[in-house]
Write an enzyme that holds these catalytic residues in place. Sequence first.
Site, mmCIF file in Angstrom:
data_model
loop_
_atom_site.group_PDB
_atom_site.id
_atom_site.type_symbol
_atom_site.label_atom_id
_atom_site.label_comp_id
_atom_site.label_asym_id
_atom_site.label_seq_id
_atom_site.Cartn_x
_atom_site.Cartn_y
_atom_site.Cartn_z
ATOM 1 C CB CYS A 251 77.234 16.076 -8.367
ATOM 2 S SG CYS A 251 76.854 17.724 -9.424
ATOM 3 C CB CYS A 426 91.856 11.408 1.547
ATOM 4 S SG CYS A 426 92.212 9.532 -0.302
#
Lengths: 468, 110
Positions: A251, A426
């Site tokens: 998640c 990132c």
Amino acid sequence: MESNGGDASRILREIETLKATKSEIEQRISALEAQLREIKVDHGNDAILNGSCPPISTNHSDFGHGLSPDMVYRYSRHLLLPTFGVQAQSNILKSSILVIGAGGLGSPALLYLAACGVGRLGIVDHDVVELNNMHRQIIHREEYIGQPKVKSAAAACLSVNSTINIVEHKEALRTSNALDIMSQYDVVVDATDNAPSRYMISDCCVVLGKPLVSGAALGLEGQLTVYNYNGGPCYRCLFPTPPPTTACQRCADSGVLGVVPGIIGCLQALEAIKIASTVGEPLSGRMLLFDALSSRIRIVKIRGRSLQCEVCGENATFSRLRFQEFDYEKFTQSPLSTSPLKLNLLQADYRISSKEYKEKIVNGEPHVLVDVRPQHHFKIVSLPSSMNIPLPSLETRLSEISSALEGESDEKGTNSRSGPQLYVVCRRGNDSQRAVQYLHKMGFTSAKDIIGGLEGWARDVDPNFPTY
Amino acid sequence: MGMAYGHNHAWESVFSFPIGGLELLCDSVKIHNVNVEPQDGAKKLDMKDLLTWVRGNLIKERPEMFMKGDTVRPGILVLVNDCDWELSGQLTTTLEDKDVVVFISTLHGG
Ligand SMILES: [Zn+2]
């Protein structure tokens, strides 16, 4: 300025202390209230025995179901159900259920199990409540942010039903403690979020002969089934070989719509209640698949117990000892704890820290910054003048990087020794390393990754930079 | 999950990737209505033929996320008309006109 900072941290510390005291007081009040109710019930009985009241009224145990007048009133809507009734409620009150994980699935599961009067309700979790849990982990209140989930969940359950026994297991489930913890309960609810835990919990249920209510949710989809129930299959009968780690999304990486685990968690409570009360037909040998986006639920028939199953099969020799020695992290190639992956792919001179990168900006050094996160991440937040080239499309968009480097060199002049530098960023600093590895292979020799990604930037350079 | 189109072509299968993100491997399309011919003049189409066809025609990227060897990769459940293909013979399951085949990737999140 110095004293302002000192004041703020002093106030924050005091708030933390007060919050902790407040939750302890609330728990103490709940416990005392429960004791008081017991005393009232006993006192009522004494009065009957002393003969001060005419013995018309009878001791509640005379009805054979063991429900006190308070219990009859509290659970009356269950008692009124012809298919449930006082016998099923009595079974629930005597049952014990363990919920592993007080997160998105565990939140509603625990609240319903507490509300319906499960005699002993165990909670296993080692995490603390965080702000980015709140959208789905509805059992936790804002004042518990930073505190153990087990403590928060137990307080919430007690505030719904102070008459039940809540057991807090504030530890990560491991092969070393799983047998001991799980053996204390009749039914186990798997509300965890990773593959090794799912194999470990299922195996332990087989070893101990406990039914397992298993739920999972990710993105906009959910799955539910009951394992190891009444001769039905176990998790390994269905999935003898673990999936590749690239197929195990979390998640925290892929996202999840809050209500989706909520729905699956409610269904887990329902299955656990059915098993504990011995009412109805548990979802064994079948699997429920929920697709929130298209509003579709399908229930499919799955295989039965596999005779060849390594854990529950005919010739299986999976003992307690085997279980305790089994390495689930090695088996699934992924960690039991939810701490994110930290790759280390590159040599030191292919990397810079976020602080070093900040200096390069301040000094106006010519460079190009490529952000390799997916586009929908880039839309949440990004560093100024970074260009977004998601990692999967890097291969086909190298020319964009080349022209950006040329443009930077024209604009700022080529007087610096090596020309403009290429930096890659990132979210956490893993994909940026993969990208830099590839860029070097393709001849971009100045490519460096920013260590720790945007999370590192927020932590070490700009505390106001949003993290997610 | 979805109905087959109405024309009476033999071996028409509806199949879908409804759960677990497998649709990402084929342009985010979850439900495909496909016509697949049996191979080498065989009379019947089985799951092995269908997998070969899917791999060749629908999987746009990372085939290893869908298949391993000549079957699906670990962690994928295959359902033929809402039934686990283990119950119908896995790769040898014979497909009929308008059968619904669903591929499910197991979820771990919570
Ligand atoms: Zn098994």
